[in-house]
Design an enzyme around this catalytic site. Structure first.
Site, short mmCIF file in Angstrom:
data_model
loop_
_atom_site.label_atom_id
_atom_site.label_comp_id
_atom_site.label_asym_id
_atom_site.label_seq_id
_atom_site.Cartn_x
_atom_site.Cartn_y
_atom_site.Cartn_z
N CYS A 86 -3.27 12.46 12.81
CA CYS A 86 -4.04 11.28 12.95
C CYS A 86 -3.67 10.61 14.21
O CYS A 86 -3.30 11.17 15.13
CB CYS A 86 -3.84 10.64 12.18
SG CYS A 86 -2.61 9.66 12.31
N ARG B 264 -8.98 -0.09 4.97
CA ARG B 264 -7.52 0.89 4.35
C ARG B 264 -6.28 0.05 3.84
O ARG B 264 -5.63 0.52 3.21
CB ARG B 264 -7.23 2.21 4.62
CG ARG B 264 -8.77 3.42 5.55
CD ARG B 264 -8.18 4.47 6.19
NE ARG B 264 -7.01 5.06 5.53
CZ ARG B 264 -6.65 5.77 6.33
NH1 ARG B 264 -7.33 6.77 7.27
NH2 ARG B 264 -5.71 6.89 5.48
N ARG C 207 2.10 13.82 13.06
CA ARG C 207 2.57 13.80 12.45
C ARG C 207 2.91 15.16 11.14
O ARG C 207 2.29 15.11 10.28
CB ARG C 207 1.75 12.52 11.46
CG ARG C 207 1.68 11.48 12.23
CD ARG C 207 0.65 10.74 10.98
NE ARG C 207 1.62 9.69 10.67
CZ ARG C 207 1.06 9.28 9.38
NH1 ARG C 207 -0.34 8.52 9.91
NH2 ARG C 207 1.42 8.68 8.15
N PRO C 208 3.67 15.86 11.74
CA PRO C 208 3.76 17.16 10.08
C PRO C 208 4.33 16.91 8.93
O PRO C 208 4.54 16.10 9.11
CB PRO C 208 4.63 17.55 11.87
CG PRO C 208 5.35 17.33 12.16
CD PRO C 208 4.39 16.27 12.77
N ASP D 40 6.71 19.41 7.93
CA ASP D 40 7.75 20.21 8.00
C ASP D 40 8.89 20.22 6.91
O ASP D 40 9.26 20.65 6.24
CB ASP D 40 8.26 21.16 9.36
CG ASP D 40 8.28 19.51 10.61
OD1 ASP D 40 7.54 18.87 10.43
OD2 ASP D 40 9.74 19.56 10.65
N LYS E 199 0.71 -0.70 0.22
CA LYS E 199 0.01 -0.43 -0.03
C LYS E 199 0.75 1.25 -0.09
O LYS E 199 0.46 2.48 -0.85
CB LYS E 199 -0.93 0.12 1.70
CG LYS E 199 -1.76 1.78 2.16
CD LYS E 199 -2.61 1.77 2.93
CE LYS E 199 -1.83 1.68 4.16
NZ LYS E 199 -0.96 2.99 4.04
N ASN E 200 1.62 1.38 0.87
CA ASN E 200 2.20 2.37 0.87
C ASN E 200 3.65 2.67 0.30
O ASN E 200 4.28 3.85 -0.22
CB ASN E 200 3.25 2.29 2.32
CG ASN E 200 2.14 2.64 3.43
OD1 ASN E 200 1.14 2.58 3.62
ND2 ASN E 200 2.50 2.45 4.87
N ILE F 169 8.79 6.08 17.10
CA ILE F 169 9.04 6.30 15.55
C ILE F 169 7.47 7.71 15.81
O ILE F 169 7.38 8.87 15.27
CB ILE F 169 8.43 5.57 14.82
CG1 ILE F 169 9.37 5.07 13.99
CG2 ILE F 169 7.48 6.92 13.14
CD1 ILE F 169 10.90 5.48 13.66
N ASP G 94 5.06 0.04 12.10
CA ASP G 94 3.72 -0.79 11.67
C ASP G 94 3.31 -2.03 12.07
O ASP G 94 2.11 -2.75 11.55
CB ASP G 94 3.46 -0.50 10.00
CG ASP G 94 3.60 0.76 9.19
OD1 ASP G 94 3.50 1.70 8.29
OD2 ASP G 94 3.42 1.98 10.82
C1 EPZ Z 1 4.76 6.62 6.59
O1 EPZ Z 1 3.79 7.34 7.03
C2 EPZ Z 1 4.06 5.52 6.52
N1 EPZ Z 1 2.89 6.08 5.93
C3 EPZ Z 1 3.33 4.80 7.78
O2 EPZ Z 1 1.75 3.79 7.70
C4 EPZ Z 1 4.37 4.19 8.50
O3 EPZ Z 1 4.14 4.31 10.01
C5 EPZ Z 1 6.25 5.84 8.24
O4 EPZ Z 1 5.72 5.86 7.12
C6 EPZ Z 1 6.47 5.61 9.08
O5 EPZ Z 1 7.09 3.83 8.35
C7 EPZ Z 1 3.13 5.88 4.45
O6 EPZ Z 1 3.69 5.35 3.46
C8 EPZ Z 1 1.00 6.12 3.92
P1 EPZ Z 1 7.14 9.19 8.91
P2 EPZ Z 1 5.15 8.89 7.10
O7 EPZ Z 1 7.27 10.59 7.41
O8 EPZ Z 1 5.94 8.96 5.37
C9 EPZ Z 1 8.16 12.41 12.14
C10 EPZ Z 1 0.39 2.94 7.85
O9 EPZ Z 1 0.30 1.79 9.17
N2 EPZ Z 1 7.83 14.07 10.79
O10 EPZ Z 1 8.48 9.07 8.15
O11 EPZ Z 1 3.61 10.15 7.99
C11 EPZ Z 1 6.93 11.83 12.33
O12 EPZ Z 1 5.64 12.68 12.77
C12 EPZ Z 1 1.24 4.68 7.81
O13 EPZ Z 1 0.38 2.15 6.81
C13 EPZ Z 1 7.94 14.94 10.87
O14 EPZ Z 1 8.10 15.28 12.26
O15 EPZ Z 1 5.76 8.90 7.95
C14 EPZ Z 1 7.13 10.59 12.72
O16 EPZ Z 1 7.03 10.94 13.90
C15 EPZ Z 1 0.96 4.34 9.04
N3 EPZ Z 1 7.98 15.75 9.79
C16 EPZ Z 1 8.51 10.79 12.31
O17 EPZ Z 1 9.34 11.38 11.66
C17 EPZ Z 1 7.84 15.04 8.64
O18 EPZ Z 1 7.96 16.27 7.97
C18 EPZ Z 1 8.49 9.62 10.60
O19 EPZ Z 1 7.33 10.10 10.06
C19 EPZ Z 1 8.05 13.55 8.56
C20 EPZ Z 1 7.75 13.36 9.37
#
Ligand code: EPZ
Length: 432
Positions: free
Chosen positions: A117, A399, A122-123, A125, A22-23, A328, A306
């Protein structure tokens, strides 16, 4: 609303086919609009998030031809809009990939700011920092992110945190920027590599995906391609946990065992036997007493966040005291209260769950707080010998899991997808 109803206590045995990731699929659908040629994508999972993403690109004018349940042909030449409706980002955060794709191709894009969520704030930035580093002007007001650029120029970007989404988004935009972009401290998840391979099959020049330094040399334009999405490591890991929790023996087919190494290692720690094949993995837990272990979620190749709820559901049945540390996301233990209602003994202190194993869970009526937590409650329900488990709010689960009930039924699970109280009562009468 729909529910899963489960009569647990039966070991799951047999073989299950894993679908596309999916991702990876969500990002690949976004990247597919970066060319005006046809792009054929195979092995798409038929899950809600993917179908919403296809709706989102159609909404801005892209053509989507559905060849079969898992195959589409996308053509982005007719895109006329560059603003993604709030409705889509509300449904799936990953709509923000269209920011990177549209900015790369048209030098402008507007997407509603994704909210937080169930698992955290989940910012985005880091995404915006990357776009600005490539020369875009990015404004966030009225709940919208708008980005535009006279020209996109390659840059050296250091990611303050490892972010899957930001790495992928920046990689997409950089593919059509002038010159070279280096992304340091990049995410290394298999789906980051899959998106890089997909973009390279469209004529991009990306090296180093899967390591923490990704090098992109921008190209003039991207061309059409045919591509098949990698298998979903999290769907596979979820079935691995179902084998462990039910003391079953499952052959999980169409996987890349290397992507599952962290999950395999922890299940072996917990006493399961794991057999790896070229494109399959077998989890043998028949008559095995599960043992405690400690898990800490980390960016790939560490233990995937995940998979955290599903592993916790398994460790809730393991002899001794286990710990699960979530490093995370700041709020990924919402399932604990529901699992406790099924008899689990879990104490959450800050970002650590301390799990005292119990003999067994008992069926209860529970509600899925998010996608992976919902899957964990199903895993727990499949193991619960006494009583019946009813999982509410399974729209979260639908989903990300295609035919979850059907695949489990084929493994011997007594699970049904229903949408009314009468059918719940009928199921309970049948199994009592
Ligand atoms: C992806 O989310 C996945 N979603 C998530 O899967 C997965 O848990 C996550 O990666 C970690 O592996 C999709 O791919 C659609 P991150 P993503 O950016 O990209 C912080 C599922 O169940 N962060 O790696 O949003 C964030 O808050 C979903 O399929 C910032 O601070 O995750 C988190 O603490 C849930 N600023 C950490 O980094 C940013 O600009 C990792 O988030 C971006 C992220």
């Amino acid at each position: 609303m729909e529910q899963f109803v489960i009569k647990g206590g039966k070991p799951l045995n047999g073989a299950v086919e894993i679908g596309g990731a999916k991702n990876a699929a969500l990002a690949i659908i976004a990247a597919a609009i970066m060319t005006d040629n046809d792009v054929k994508i195979e092995n798409l999972p038929d899950v809600k998030d993917v179908n919403v993403m296809l709706d989102a690109i159609m909404d801005i004018g892209a053509k989507v031809e559905r060849i079969d349940r898992h195959t589409v042909i996308i053509n982005g030449s007719t895109i006329g809009g560059f603003s993604i409706d709030y409705d889509y980002i509300k449904k799936i955060r990953a709509s923000y990939y269209l920011l990177g794709a549209l900015l790369g191709k048209y030098k402008k894009a507007e997407v509603a700011l994704p909210g937080g969520c169930a698992i955290g704030a989940r910012p985005i930035d880091l995404h915006l920092k990357g776009f600005r580093a490539l020369g875009a002007t990015v404004d966030t007001k009225y709940g919208l992110v708008s980005a535009d650029a006279e020209a996109l120029i390659g840059s050296h970007i250091y990611m303050d945190k490892v972010s899957v989404g930001a790495t992928i988004n920046i990689m997409m935009t950089a593919s059509l920027a002038e010159g070279k972009t280096i992304i340091e401290n990049a995410a290394k998840e298999p789906h980051v590599v899959d998106v890089a391979n997909f973009l390279n099959s469209m004529g991009a020049n990306i090296r180093g995906a899967g390591t923490d330094v990704i090098r992109v040399v921008g190209v003039e334009r991207l061309h059409g391609t045919e591509y098949s999405v990698i298998p979903d490591q999290i769907e596979a890991g979820t079935f691995m946990c179902a084998a462990a929790a039910t003391h079953g023996d499952i052959l999980i087919k169409n996987v890349i065992p290397k992507h599952l190494e962290a999950t395999s290692a922890k299940l072996m720690d917990a006493g399961c036997k794991i057999f790896e094949y070229d494109d399959a993995i077998r989890v043998f837990a028949t008559d095995i007493e599960l043992q405690r272990t400690s898990v800490t979620t980390l960016p790939y190749p560490g233990f995937p966040t995940d998979m955290q709820p599903q592993m916790a559901a398994v460790l809730g049945l393991a002899k001794g005291t286990s710990t699960v540390t979530e490093s995370i996301f700041e709020n990924r233990f919402k399932y604990v209260n529901e699992l406790t209602r099924m008899g689990a003994q879990i104490q959450v202190e800050s970002n650590i769950a301390i799990i005292t194993g119990v003999e067994k869970y008992a069926g209860a009526r529970v509600a899925a707080p998010d996608l992976r937590a919902g899957a964990a409650l199903v895993v727990a329900g499949l193991s619960a010998e006494d009583g019946v488990t009813v999982v509410d709010d399974i729209h979260y689960i639908l989903r990300g899991y295609e035919d979850f009930d059907k695949k489990l039924q084929k493994l011997g699970a007594d699970i049904e997808l229903v949408d009314n109280e009468r059918d719940i009562r009928k199921f309970i009468l049948r199994v009592s």
